[in-house]
Write an enzyme that holds these catalytic residues in place. Structure first.
Site, mmCIF file in Angstrom:
data_model
loop_
_atom_site.group_PDB
_atom_site.id
_atom_site.type_symbol
_atom_site.label_atom_id
_atom_site.label_comp_id
_atom_site.label_asym_id
_atom_site.label_seq_id
_atom_site.Cartn_x
_atom_site.Cartn_y
_atom_site.Cartn_z
ATOM 1 N N PRO A 132 0.797 -1.234 0.000
ATOM 2 C CA PRO A 132 0.000 0.000 0.000
ATOM 3 C C PRO A 132 0.826 1.279 0.000
ATOM 4 O O PRO A 132 1.852 1.371 0.668
ATOM 5 C CB PRO A 132 -0.831 -0.106 1.286
ATOM 6 C CG PRO A 132 -0.143 -1.122 2.124
ATOM 7 C CD PRO A 132 0.504 -2.077 1.172
ATOM 8 N N ASN A 133 0.330 2.214 -0.778
ATOM 9 C CA ASN A 133 0.862 3.584 -0.897
ATOM 10 C C ASN A 133 2.149 3.678 -1.704
ATOM 11 O O ASN A 133 2.620 4.779 -1.994
ATOM 12 C CB ASN A 133 1.063 4.222 0.487
ATOM 13 C CG ASN A 133 -0.235 4.244 1.275
ATOM 14 O OD1 ASN A 133 -1.235 4.754 0.791
ATOM 15 N ND2 ASN A 133 -0.244 3.663 2.468
ATOM 16 N N ARG A 170 4.947 10.948 -2.558
ATOM 17 C CA ARG A 170 4.621 10.667 -1.164
ATOM 18 C C ARG A 170 5.836 10.878 -0.271
ATOM 19 O O ARG A 170 6.883 10.265 -0.499
ATOM 20 C CB ARG A 170 4.191 9.194 -1.097
ATOM 21 C CG ARG A 170 4.134 8.623 0.267
ATOM 22 C CD ARG A 170 4.174 7.103 0.245
ATOM 23 N NE ARG A 170 3.926 6.606 1.582
ATOM 24 C CZ ARG A 170 4.263 5.408 2.012
ATOM 25 N NH1 ARG A 170 4.838 4.558 1.182
ATOM 26 N NH2 ARG A 170 4.011 5.054 3.237
ATOM 27 N N TYR A 213 11.029 8.865 1.138
ATOM 28 C CA TYR A 213 10.998 7.852 0.083
ATOM 29 C C TYR A 213 11.601 8.301 -1.250
ATOM 30 O O TYR A 213 11.681 7.491 -2.185
ATOM 31 C CB TYR A 213 9.555 7.378 -0.132
ATOM 32 C CG TYR A 213 8.949 6.753 1.113
ATOM 33 C CD1 TYR A 213 9.460 5.567 1.625
ATOM 34 C CD2 TYR A 213 7.894 7.357 1.798
ATOM 35 C CE1 TYR A 213 8.938 4.986 2.768
ATOM 36 C CE2 TYR A 213 7.348 6.793 2.945
ATOM 37 C CZ TYR A 213 7.881 5.613 3.423
ATOM 38 O OH TYR A 213 7.364 5.035 4.559
ATOM 39 N N ASN A 252 8.028 -5.663 -0.891
ATOM 40 C CA ASN A 252 7.904 -4.550 0.040
ATOM 41 C C ASN A 252 6.421 -4.467 0.401
ATOM 42 O O ASN A 252 5.625 -3.886 -0.354
ATOM 43 C CB ASN A 252 8.393 -3.238 -0.572
ATOM 44 C CG ASN A 252 8.396 -2.097 0.451
ATOM 45 O OD1 ASN A 252 7.841 -2.240 1.545
ATOM 46 N ND2 ASN A 252 9.013 -0.987 0.105
ATOM 47 N N ALA A 259 3.128 -0.870 4.751
ATOM 48 C CA ALA A 259 2.536 -0.855 6.094
ATOM 49 C C ALA A 259 2.055 -2.238 6.535
ATOM 50 O O ALA A 259 2.040 -2.541 7.738
ATOM 51 C CB ALA A 259 1.384 0.143 6.132
ATOM 52 N N ASP A 282 2.023 -15.362 6.558
ATOM 53 C CA ASP A 282 1.717 -16.787 6.356
ATOM 54 C C ASP A 282 1.842 -17.164 4.878
ATOM 55 O O ASP A 282 2.312 -18.264 4.556
ATOM 56 C CB ASP A 282 0.293 -17.108 6.835
ATOM 57 C CG ASP A 282 0.212 -17.258 8.354
ATOM 58 O OD1 ASP A 282 1.264 -17.271 9.020
ATOM 59 O OD2 ASP A 282 -0.922 -17.350 8.872
ATOM 60 N N GLU A 315 12.614 -9.649 1.563
ATOM 61 C CA GLU A 315 11.852 -8.501 2.067
ATOM 62 C C GLU A 315 12.695 -7.241 1.908
ATOM 63 O O GLU A 315 13.877 -7.237 2.252
ATOM 64 C CB GLU A 315 11.547 -8.735 3.556
ATOM 65 C CG GLU A 315 10.866 -7.550 4.232
ATOM 66 C CD GLU A 315 10.651 -7.759 5.730
ATOM 67 O OE1 GLU A 315 10.980 -8.864 6.243
ATOM 68 O OE2 GLU A 315 10.199 -6.817 6.391
ATOM 69 N N HIS A 338 12.789 -2.782 2.308
ATOM 70 C CA HIS A 338 12.203 -1.501 2.701
ATOM 71 C C HIS A 338 13.106 -0.388 2.211
ATOM 72 O O HIS A 338 14.342 -0.498 2.274
ATOM 73 C CB HIS A 338 12.026 -1.414 4.219
ATOM 74 C CG HIS A 338 11.065 -2.459 4.707
ATOM 75 N ND1 HIS A 338 9.714 -2.360 4.520
ATOM 76 C CD2 HIS A 338 11.285 -3.649 5.303
ATOM 77 C CE1 HIS A 338 9.132 -3.443 4.998
ATOM 78 N NE2 HIS A 338 10.068 -4.245 5.471
ATOM 79 N N ILE A 339 12.472 0.667 1.759
ATOM 80 C CA ILE A 339 13.208 1.826 1.252
ATOM 81 C C ILE A 339 13.850 2.573 2.415
ATOM 82 O O ILE A 339 15.033 2.908 2.386
ATOM 83 C CB ILE A 339 12.226 2.749 0.488
ATOM 84 C CG1 ILE A 339 11.625 1.998 -0.704
ATOM 85 C CG2 ILE A 339 12.911 4.043 0.049
ATOM 86 C CD1 ILE A 339 10.373 2.641 -1.285
ATOM 87 N N SER A 340 13.069 2.834 3.431
ATOM 88 C CA SER A 340 13.568 3.571 4.597
ATOM 89 C C SER A 340 14.119 2.583 5.626
ATOM 90 O O SER A 340 13.799 1.378 5.589
ATOM 91 C CB SER A 340 12.430 4.385 5.226
ATOM 92 O OG SER A 340 11.411 3.522 5.699
ATOM 93 N N ARG A 398 12.810 4.595 12.749
ATOM 94 C CA ARG A 398 11.521 5.298 12.685
ATOM 95 C C ARG A 398 10.656 4.846 13.887
ATOM 96 O O ARG A 398 11.183 4.343 14.863
ATOM 97 C CB ARG A 398 10.864 5.004 11.335
ATOM 98 C CG ARG A 398 11.746 5.467 10.154
ATOM 99 C CD ARG A 398 11.092 5.234 8.825
ATOM 100 N NE ARG A 398 9.873 6.028 8.688
ATOM 101 C CZ ARG A 398 8.979 5.836 7.707
ATOM 102 N NH1 ARG A 398 9.172 4.890 6.805
ATOM 103 N NH2 ARG A 398 7.905 6.589 7.640
ATOM 104 N N ARG A 400 7.076 0.331 13.492
ATOM 105 C CA ARG A 400 7.699 -0.127 12.238
ATOM 106 C C ARG A 400 8.847 -1.109 12.495
ATOM 107 O O ARG A 400 9.454 -1.631 11.565
ATOM 108 C CB ARG A 400 8.219 1.064 11.429
ATOM 109 C CG ARG A 400 7.129 1.977 10.921
ATOM 110 C CD ARG A 400 7.680 3.072 10.025
ATOM 111 N NE ARG A 400 6.809 4.229 10.029
ATOM 112 C CZ ARG A 400 5.747 4.380 9.236
ATOM 113 N NH1 ARG A 400 5.434 3.460 8.349
ATOM 114 N NH2 ARG A 400 4.974 5.450 9.322
HETATM 115 C C1 DQA Z 1 8.233 0.982 3.926
HETATM 116 C C2 DQA Z 1 8.276 1.208 5.430
HETATM 117 C C3 DQA Z 1 6.901 0.997 6.052
HETATM 118 O O1 DQA Z 1 6.956 1.197 7.436
HETATM 119 C C4 DQA Z 1 5.918 1.975 5.449
HETATM 120 O O2 DQA Z 1 4.620 1.734 5.958
HETATM 121 C C5 DQA Z 1 5.924 1.992 3.969
HETATM 122 C C6 DQA Z 1 7.176 1.838 3.248
HETATM 123 C C7 DQA Z 1 9.579 1.299 3.262
HETATM 124 O O3 DQA Z 1 9.779 0.844 2.153
HETATM 125 O O4 DQA Z 1 10.397 2.015 3.835
HETATM 126 O O5 DQA Z 1 4.897 2.228 3.341
HETATM 127 O O6 DQA Z 1 7.943 -0.387 3.667
#
Ligand code: DQA
Length: 150
Positions: free
Chosen positions: A20-21, A28, A33, A82, A85, A95, A106, A108-110, A115, A119
């Site tokens: 999501p997002n 965003r 990001y 990724n 959230a 699962d 897995e 994550h960008i950040s 944070r 998270r």
């Molecule tokens: C994220 C980190 C998550 O906590 C956040 O909800 C995101 C992006 C990242 O790529 O840093 O939407 O997965």
């Protein structure tokens, strides 16, 4: 036909699944990001990784991400996930990662560990082959590299 011929022709199939997002990357929270859209970044990846067959899917819906993992998770050579959230909330996606046979990295960008505390928890990591966190969009590139070298 000899085996080496097939291995020469075969391109590893790697999917990048975004939660999501992440469709709003580029606009965003750019201080976290970055300013690049994922479409543009994905084109860069396709240019850089000509030896991989890359596929990208994004959804804001938890069940759609689970369905996609089921659909490709017995056939693809690797998945870069990724879950955004949902990483921190979704037992269902966690699962699904455990239920499929395709290895999942897995990303994550950040750096989620510098944070908010919520998270710091991931429902994905336990089922993942590995985790790459905090390198900006390069996290995806590092994940692709991991499939080429591992
Ligand atoms: C994220 C980190 C998550 O906590 C956040 O909800 C995101 C992006 C990242 O790529 O840093 O939407 O997965």
């Amino acid at each position: 036909m000899p085996d080496f011929f097939y291995s020469y022709l075969y391109l590893m199939k790697i999917a990048i699944l975004n939660g999501p997002n992440l469709n709003l990357l580029g606009t965003r929270e750019t201080e976290i990001y970055g300013a690049k859209s994922f479409q543009d970044y994905f084109s860069d990846l396709q240019f850089k990784f000509k030896d991989l067959e890359l596929y990208h899917y994004q959804s804001n819906v938890e069940g759609e991400l689970i369905d996609k993992l089921h659909e490709i998770g017995f056939d693809y050579d690797g998945i870069v996930l990724n879950a955004a959230a949902y990483t921190h909330t979704s037992v269902g996606i966690g699962d699904a990662v455990k239920a499929i046979t395709t290895p999942v990295v897995e990303v994550h960008i950040s750096n989620t560990f510098n944070r908010e505390t919520f998270r710091h928890q991931s429902y994905i990591s336990a089922g993942a082959k590995g985790v790459i966190i905090g390198f900006g969009l390069d996290s995806y590139e590092l994940a692709l590299q991991s499939f080429l070298t591992a």
